[in-house]
Design a protein around this motif. Sequence first.
Motif, PDB file in Angstrom:
ATOM      1  N   GLU A   1       0.833  -1.216   0.000  1.00 61.53           N
ATOM      2  CA  GLU A   1       0.000   0.000   0.000  1.00 61.53           C
ATOM      3  C   GLU A   1       0.862   1.260   0.000  1.00 61.53           C
ATOM      4  OE1 GLU A   1      -2.024   3.471   0.927  1.00 61.53           O
ATOM      5  OE2 GLU A   1      -0.612   2.617   2.358  1.00 61.53           O
ATOM      6  N   GLU A   2       2.027   1.165   0.662  1.00 65.53           N
ATOM      7  CA  GLU A   2       2.858   2.357   0.864  1.00 65.53           C
ATOM      8  C   GLU A   2       3.656   2.706  -0.386  1.00 65.53           C
ATOM      9  OE1 GLU A   2       2.630   4.309   3.317  1.00 65.53           O
ATOM     10  OE2 GLU A   2       1.860   3.154   5.024  1.00 65.53           O
ATOM     11  N   GLY A   3       2.958   3.199  -1.402  1.00 63.35           N
ATOM     12  CA  GLY A   3       3.633   3.696  -2.595  1.00 63.35           C
ATOM     13  C   GLY A   3       3.885   2.662  -3.676  1.00 63.35           C
ATOM     14  N   PHE A   4       3.447   1.432  -3.485  1.00 69.11           N
ATOM     15  CA  PHE A   4       3.688   0.384  -4.489  1.00 69.11           C
ATOM     16  C   PHE A   4       2.421   0.008  -5.250  1.00 69.11           C
ATOM     17  CE2 PHE A   4       7.061   0.125  -1.391  1.00 69.11           C
ATOM     18  CZ  PHE A   4       8.195  -0.134  -2.147  1.00 69.11           C
ATOM     19  N   ASP A   5       1.333   0.671  -4.924  1.00 69.46           N
ATOM     20  CA  ASP A   5       0.057   0.456  -5.620  1.00 69.46           C
ATOM     21  C   ASP A   5      -0.346  -1.025  -5.638  1.00 69.46           C
ATOM     22  OD1 ASP A   5      -2.255   1.177  -6.881  1.00 69.46           O
ATOM     23  OD2 ASP A   5      -1.303   2.024  -8.657  1.00 69.46           O
TER      24      ASP A   5
ATOM     25  N   GLU B   1      -4.420   6.784  -0.351  1.00 71.31           N
ATOM     26  CA  GLU B   1      -4.703   5.369  -0.112  1.00 71.31           C
ATOM     27  C   GLU B   1      -4.946   4.680  -1.440  1.00 71.31           C
ATOM     28  OE1 GLU B   1      -5.625   2.500   1.216  1.00 71.31           O
ATOM     29  OE2 GLU B   1      -4.971   2.960   3.245  1.00 71.31           O
ATOM     30  N   ASP B   2      -4.387   3.495  -1.627  1.00 72.27           N
ATOM     31  CA  ASP B   2      -4.720   2.800  -2.877  1.00 72.27           C
ATOM     32  C   ASP B   2      -6.010   1.979  -2.751  1.00 72.27           C
ATOM     33  OD1 ASP B   2      -3.763   0.638  -1.443  1.00 72.27           O
ATOM     34  OD2 ASP B   2      -2.233   0.059  -2.921  1.00 72.27           O
ATOM     35  N   PHE B   3      -6.654   2.007  -1.582  1.00 74.25           N
ATOM     36  CA  PHE B   3      -8.017   1.455  -1.511  1.00 74.25           C
ATOM     37  C   PHE B   3      -8.936   2.251  -2.442  1.00 74.25           C
ATOM     38  CE2 PHE B   3     -12.146   0.706   0.858  1.00 74.25           C
ATOM     39  CZ  PHE B   3     -12.232  -0.647   0.545  1.00 74.25           C
ATOM     40  N   SER B   4      -8.485   3.472  -2.783  1.00 73.95           N
ATOM     41  CA  SER B   4      -9.200   4.284  -3.788  1.00 73.95           C
ATOM     42  C   SER B   4      -9.415   3.491  -5.078  1.00 73.95           C
ATOM     43  CB  SER B   4      -8.402   5.555  -4.086  1.00 73.95           C
ATOM     44  OG  SER B   4      -7.069   5.233  -4.440  1.00 73.95           O
ATOM     45  N   ARG B   5      -8.456   2.625  -5.424  1.00 72.90           N
ATOM     46  CA  ARG B   5      -8.574   1.807  -6.648  1.00 72.90           C
ATOM     47  C   ARG B   5      -9.773   0.865  -6.543  1.00 72.90           C
ATOM     48  NH1 ARG B   5      -4.936   4.191 -10.135  1.00 72.90           N
ATOM     49  NH2 ARG B   5      -2.839   4.188  -9.275  1.00 72.90           N
ATOM     50  N   VAL B   6      -9.951   0.275  -5.362  1.00 73.51           N
ATOM     51  CA  VAL B   6     -11.086  -0.636  -5.148  1.00 73.51           C
ATOM     52  C   VAL B   6     -12.388   0.153  -5.189  1.00 73.51           C
ATOM     53  CG1 VAL B   6     -12.159  -2.259  -3.527  1.00 73.51           C
ATOM     54  CG2 VAL B   6      -9.665  -2.235  -3.809  1.00 73.51           C
TER      55      VAL B   6
END
Length: 416
Positions: A152-156, A352-357
């Motif tokens: 999650e920390e910058g690795f998408d 947050e890459d939960f944004s992708r979900v």
Amino acid sequence: MTNSVSSADLTVSLRDDASALAEQITDLRHRLHQEPEIGLELPRTQQKVLEALDGLGLEISTGTDTTSVTAVLRGTANTGGATGQTVLLRGDMDALPVQEKSGVSYASRIDGAMHACGHDLHTAMLVGAAQLLAARRDQLTGDVLFMFQPGEEGFDGASVMLREGVLDAAGRRPTAAYGLHVMSSMADGGSFLSRPGATMSSSDGLVVTVHGAGGHGSAPFAAKDPVPVAAEIVSALQAMVTRQFDVFDPVVLTVGVLRAGTKRNVVPETAHLEATIRSFSPAAKERLKSAIPQLIESIAAAHGLWASVEYIEEYPLTVTDAVETSFAQSTVRELFGEDRHQQMTHPLAGSEDFSRVLQEVPGAFLFLSAVPEGTDYRQSPYNHSPYAVFDDAVLPDGAATYARLALDRLNLAASN
Ligand SMILES: [Zn+2]
């Protein structure tokens, strides 16, 4: 929905069972904390999760492009002919390149790595939820999809898991998706916070090289000095934020890297700067993408130099669904009482890459303060600090929340 009597019973039984799990999930959390792993490859973390899920009767698959764990729990409740649906619960698992100074007894044993953002708690809570829900399989009117995510920390890592097919793991797309994030500051310990709509900023990166011509420090007229140009760019970027962007649709821009030169009497060939950019609307982001290169290239050109500008789109805006957020808020109140949830007045400038979900599935994102009891949250170190402390006391509540969200949301879907 469940009726009020069974809802109250469920509250009691979930809280009791989560308390009974406290020792076990705290132990898991401590073991994760002592052995933090960074990025997309978390083999030891993945192993611990697989061991903890073993025997629960889940359909488990591991990532092909990352060390993710996807688990599906099939509900067996008689849905009266209603087609069962799927709810996704997500916990991220990765740590940060931070040297731990928190002083906790279970501190990191890995030099230069620390669970400074509390993802070890998310992982343990999601395992706890899997245990709570596996024991209630006969009350589940659909399936629960557990998303244990690296990077999650910058690795998408969320994008990687989407490519791996996480949304199709249960055979049908989830109806709703929920994520949770602990905080080492922000509110009194045990408080839940959320808001509908924009909840966390989008995040972009900026990499700039100002190209000049090197020379002698005593004769700058015979060189092209990139240093004052870089300094002017740093200042102009801040002026741009306040002069070109609406204060009610804010932008945060921080230059975190500024590098030039090797010796004080040498004009360097180049100067290098990097920035992080946070914004809260697609319109602001679009405007940044064009305004920033124009500003930087123009400043360099004004001094007879040139600049290469790379604008890197990182995580999108985290946008929660209004209906799902209101549902998640009432779930928290149902479980823990009215005063345990606070509506956030504004989004956080973290990303947050939960944004992708959430771009694929409507859902909610809850913050849970893990500030230790007796500590003033206004004084406690923020997430990512080497001093950040996240209290184990919130682990059962987090697990019960994940579980209740899945149980109630599937019931709601079955009753519609
Ligand atoms: Zn985090």
